[in-house]
Design an enzyme around this catalytic site. Structure first.
Site, PDB file in Angstrom:
ATOM      1  N   THR A   1      62.285  34.462  44.485  1.00  0.00           N
ATOM      2  CA  THR A   1      61.648  34.145  45.721  1.00  0.00           C
ATOM      3  C   THR A   1      61.361  32.509  45.773  1.00  0.00           C
ATOM      4  O   THR A   1      61.927  31.926  44.936  1.00  0.00           O
ATOM      5  CB  THR A   1      60.214  34.731  45.623  1.00  0.00           C
ATOM      6  OG1 THR A   1      59.601  34.495  44.129  1.00  0.00           O
ATOM      7  CG2 THR A   1      60.551  36.378  45.698  1.00  0.00           C
TER       8      THR A   1
ATOM      9  N   ASP B   1      64.674  42.989  42.820  1.00  0.00           N
ATOM     10  CA  ASP B   1      63.032  42.891  43.062  1.00  0.00           C
ATOM     11  C   ASP B   1      62.646  43.953  42.239  1.00  0.00           C
ATOM     12  O   ASP B   1      63.248  45.124  42.170  1.00  0.00           O
ATOM     13  CB  ASP B   1      62.943  43.176  44.456  1.00  0.00           C
ATOM     14  CG  ASP B   1      61.399  42.744  44.834  1.00  0.00           C
ATOM     15  OD1 ASP B   1      60.341  43.539  44.108  1.00  0.00           O
ATOM     16  OD2 ASP B   1      60.975  42.298  45.952  1.00  0.00           O
TER      17      ASP B   1
ATOM     18  N   ALA C   1      55.712  37.878  38.855  1.00  0.00           N
ATOM     19  CA  ALA C   1      54.563  38.009  39.550  1.00  0.00           C
ATOM     20  C   ALA C   1      54.492  36.841  40.484  1.00  0.00           C
ATOM     21  O   ALA C   1      54.800  35.844  40.358  1.00  0.00           O
ATOM     22  CB  ALA C   1      53.383  37.889  38.522  1.00  0.00           C
ATOM     23  N   GLU C   2      53.469  37.324  41.491  1.00  0.00           N
ATOM     24  CA  GLU C   2      52.813  36.202  42.306  1.00  0.00           C
ATOM     25  C   GLU C   2      51.785  35.708  41.733  1.00  0.00           C
ATOM     26  O   GLU C   2      50.913  36.399  41.287  1.00  0.00           O
ATOM     27  CB  GLU C   2      52.804  36.695  43.707  1.00  0.00           C
ATOM     28  CG  GLU C   2      53.810  37.289  44.719  1.00  0.00           C
ATOM     29  CD  GLU C   2      54.416  36.238  45.361  1.00  0.00           C
ATOM     30  OE1 GLU C   2      53.957  34.987  45.340  1.00  0.00           O
ATOM     31  OE2 GLU C   2      55.627  36.622  45.780  1.00  0.00           O
TER      32      GLU C   2
ATOM     33  N   THR D   1      47.100  37.252  32.756  1.00  0.00           N
ATOM     34  CA  THR D   1      46.173  35.989  32.592  1.00  0.00           C
ATOM     35  C   THR D   1      44.840  36.237  32.300  1.00  0.00           C
ATOM     36  O   THR D   1      44.373  37.090  32.379  1.00  0.00           O
ATOM     37  CB  THR D   1      46.263  35.437  34.165  1.00  0.00           C
ATOM     38  OG1 THR D   1      45.338  34.328  34.243  1.00  0.00           O
ATOM     39  CG2 THR D   1      45.864  36.469  35.049  1.00  0.00           C
ATOM     40  N   ASP D   2      44.385  34.985  31.734  1.00  0.00           N
ATOM     41  CA  ASP D   2      42.741  35.252  31.504  1.00  0.00           C
ATOM     42  C   ASP D   2      41.755  35.283  32.630  1.00  0.00           C
ATOM     43  O   ASP D   2      40.706  35.811  32.591  1.00  0.00           O
ATOM     44  CB  ASP D   2      42.209  33.985  30.507  1.00  0.00           C
ATOM     45  CG  ASP D   2      42.426  32.565  31.332  1.00  0.00           C
ATOM     46  OD1 ASP D   2      43.245  32.581  32.407  1.00  0.00           O
ATOM     47  OD2 ASP D   2      41.974  31.617  30.684  1.00  0.00           O
ATOM     48  N   GLU D   3      42.466  34.885  33.785  1.00  0.00           N
ATOM     49  CA  GLU D   3      41.723  35.344  35.226  1.00  0.00           C
ATOM     50  C   GLU D   3      41.271  36.437  35.299  1.00  0.00           C
ATOM     51  O   GLU D   3      40.290  36.572  36.094  1.00  0.00           O
ATOM     52  CB  GLU D   3      42.518  34.654  36.410  1.00  0.00           C
ATOM     53  CG  GLU D   3      42.872  33.083  36.005  1.00  0.00           C
ATOM     54  CD  GLU D   3      43.341  32.615  37.255  1.00  0.00           C
ATOM     55  OE1 GLU D   3      43.284  32.967  38.521  1.00  0.00           O
ATOM     56  OE2 GLU D   3      44.376  31.605  37.289  1.00  0.00           O
TER      57      GLU D   3
ATOM     58  N   TYR E   1      44.544  37.425  43.574  1.00  0.00           N
ATOM     59  CA  TYR E   1      45.606  37.347  42.634  1.00  0.00           C
ATOM     60  C   TYR E   1      45.083  37.593  41.213  1.00  0.00           C
ATOM     61  O   TYR E   1      45.791  38.724  40.558  1.00  0.00           O
ATOM     62  CB  TYR E   1      45.716  35.609  42.173  1.00  0.00           C
ATOM     63  CG  TYR E   1      46.498  35.461  41.019  1.00  0.00           C
ATOM     64  CD1 TYR E   1      47.690  36.009  40.568  1.00  0.00           C
ATOM     65  CD2 TYR E   1      45.913  34.881  39.939  1.00  0.00           C
ATOM     66  CE1 TYR E   1      48.404  35.771  39.217  1.00  0.00           C
ATOM     67  CE2 TYR E   1      46.549  34.694  38.837  1.00  0.00           C
ATOM     68  CZ  TYR E   1      47.450  35.027  38.217  1.00  0.00           C
ATOM     69  OH  TYR E   1      48.275  35.092  37.184  1.00  0.00           O
TER      70      TYR E   1
ATOM     71  N   LYS F   1      46.488  41.147  39.000  1.00  0.00           N
ATOM     72  CA  LYS F   1      46.859  41.162  37.776  1.00  0.00           C
ATOM     73  C   LYS F   1      46.027  42.066  36.835  1.00  0.00           C
ATOM     74  O   LYS F   1      46.408  42.810  36.135  1.00  0.00           O
ATOM     75  CB  LYS F   1      46.901  39.835  37.103  1.00  0.00           C
ATOM     76  CG  LYS F   1      47.943  38.766  37.719  1.00  0.00           C
ATOM     77  CD  LYS F   1      49.343  39.087  37.262  1.00  0.00           C
ATOM     78  CE  LYS F   1      49.582  39.231  35.937  1.00  0.00           C
ATOM     79  NZ  LYS F   1      50.903  39.423  35.630  1.00  0.00           N
TER      80      LYS F   1
ATOM     81  N   ASN G   1      48.792  27.487  31.899  1.00  0.00           N
ATOM     82  CA  ASN G   1      50.002  26.786  31.481  1.00  0.00           C
ATOM     83  C   ASN G   1      50.423  25.492  32.074  1.00  0.00           C
ATOM     84  O   ASN G   1      50.062  25.383  33.400  1.00  0.00           O
ATOM     85  CB  ASN G   1      51.271  27.793  31.627  1.00  0.00           C
ATOM     86  CG  ASN G   1      51.181  28.911  30.403  1.00  0.00           C
ATOM     87  OD1 ASN G   1      52.441  29.051  29.934  1.00  0.00           O
ATOM     88  ND2 ASN G   1      50.142  29.286  30.256  1.00  0.00           N
TER      89      ASN G   1
ATOM     90  N   ARG H   1      39.211  24.493  32.651  1.00  0.00           N
ATOM     91  CA  ARG H   1      40.240  25.287  32.043  1.00  0.00           C
ATOM     92  C   ARG H   1      40.766  25.004  30.556  1.00  0.00           C
ATOM     93  O   ARG H   1      40.517  23.972  30.302  1.00  0.00           O
ATOM     94  CB  ARG H   1      41.466  25.118  33.067  1.00  0.00           C
ATOM     95  CG  ARG H   1      41.008  25.581  34.504  1.00  0.00           C
ATOM     96  CD  ARG H   1      40.896  26.757  34.752  1.00  0.00           C
ATOM     97  NE  ARG H   1      40.558  27.254  36.034  1.00  0.00           N
ATOM     98  CZ  ARG H   1      39.314  27.463  36.702  1.00  0.00           C
ATOM     99  NH1 ARG H   1      38.356  27.228  35.948  1.00  0.00           N
ATOM    100  NH2 ARG H   1      39.279  27.797  37.910  1.00  0.00           N
TER     101      ARG H   1
ATOM    102  N   GLY I   1      35.362  31.026  46.179  1.00  0.00           N
ATOM    103  CA  GLY I   1      35.437  31.751  44.886  1.00  0.00           C
ATOM    104  C   GLY I   1      36.136  31.170  43.787  1.00  0.00           C
ATOM    105  O   GLY I   1      36.336  31.710  42.667  1.00  0.00           O
TER     106      GLY I   1
END
Length: 345
Positions: A34, A57, A81-82, A130-132, A155, A159, A185, A219, A287
């Site tokens: 992509t 895909d 991932a997106e 991710t930590d998000e 996002y 995840k 990263n 971050r 946000g």
């Protein structure tokens, strides 16, 4: 050991592919190619007998079944991932399709393959997240592996959903799973829609360097090659069913990070110095999480891993790489959405 790496032509995935081949693993790189993927990221290993590429895909079950059958991997490292928060604000559907439906489809294909093979004990499904997913921190505290999930963007919500699916497949079907959640990263081959490459390339072009809000968002920055090393460490030595938080132990505000990059470019005598004069504060992201910080105690104490690159050293390496690889990033700037402000709804 043969690894099936999804998203291996992306930023983090390609770092994993390069390191895994260098360490003697056989690697099958599965990537849909992509907008954010680039096969130049793995050009250094493309001719290795240890490397194979499959364009597919992760939502295509038939393609996955064929790839598992043809290559017979011993482990899956799921990085496809997106990942761009701003794009998720404008178009969340793609994030649900890839990160949720795609992960489900990959889990089912991996489960079927593992069961057909007689449930070999050495098989691993390593999900990279991710930590998000943990939400936003205040001025103090750190995310641990037991921090409650509290995603704030499309996002991070997608995840978080994928993390839950992986854990459910481990609990319900016994699939041998392991998870990691990483901090931000940066490093070579970083697609030029993310903060660090945006700052470098805007500064080189003498254009305004956009900083969201007042730049006070914090971050924890993790050099991508350190992350790849941590992922292979977790894959081979981590405890099944466990999750491991991977951080760089380099907390920096966005504004401080931008100023560090500008100073590095000033030192390299690129035109337009002082580059910090280009910093321009723009409307904040909707946000926008205030702070992320990783507590890396588990991976350090259980597996003996810790980051080797400070943010100062990593940023210097990254700036030098972009200065030396204009052909790589110049072509990517023509891709859809790159260079535009996204996620302003």
């Amino acid at each position: 050991m043969k690894l099936l790496v999804t998203g291996g032509a992306g930023f983090i995935g390609s770092a994993v592919v390069r390191l895994a081949v260098a360490q003697g693993y056989s690697v099958v790189n599965l990537d849909a190619l992509t907008y954010a993927a680039c096969l130049e990221n793995v050009a250094s290993v493309a001719d290795s007998p240890l490397y194979a590429f499959e364009q597919a895909d992760i939502s295509d079950r038939a393609a996955l079944d064929r790839i598992f059958g043809d290559h017979q991997p011993n482990a899956v490292m799921h990085l496809a991932a997106e990942s761009h928060v701003d794009r998720s604000i404008d178009g969340p559907g793609a994030f649900i399709q890839t990160n949720v439906t795609g992960t489900y489809t990959l889990l089912e294909a991996a489960r079927a393959y593992w069961q057909r093979a007689g449930k070999p004990e050495g098989f691993r499904f390593h999900h990279i997240s991710t930590d998000e997913v943990f939400g936003s921190l205040g001025p103090t505290g750190q995310f641990t592996e037991t921090t409650p999930y509290d995603p704030r963007s499309p996002y991070s919500a997608s995840k978080a959903a994928s993390d839950h699916l992986v854990r459910a497949w481990g609990e319900t079907y016994g699939l041998p799973i392991i998870l990691t959640n990483c901090s931000n990263n940066y490093g070579p081959f970083h697609f030029p829609e993310k903060l660090v490459p945006i700052v470098i390339l805007k500064a080189l072009a003498g254009q305004p360097i956009p900083v969201y809000g007042d730049g006070a968002n914090v971050r924890d920055w993790l050099y991508v090659e350190d992350h790849a090393d941590a992922l292979l460490t977790v894959l081979t030595r981590g405890t099944l069913g466990r999750s491991y938080n991977i951080g760089g132990e380099n907390e920096v505000s966005n504004l401080e990070l931008v100023k560090m990059i500008c100073a590095l470019l000033d030192d390299r005598h690129t035109s337009g110095a002082p580059h910090a004069d280009l910093i321009t504060f723009v409307a904040d992201r909707p946000g926008h999480d205030q702070r992320y910080a990783i507590d890396p105690t588990r991976i350090r104490t259980e597996l003996g891993w810790q980051p080797s690159v400070t943010v100062e050293e990593g940023l210097a390496r990254t700036v030098d790489w972009y200065l030396a690889n204009e052909d790589w990033w110049r072509e990517l700037q023509n891709r859809q959405g790159v260079g535009q402000r996204l996620g302003t709804v």
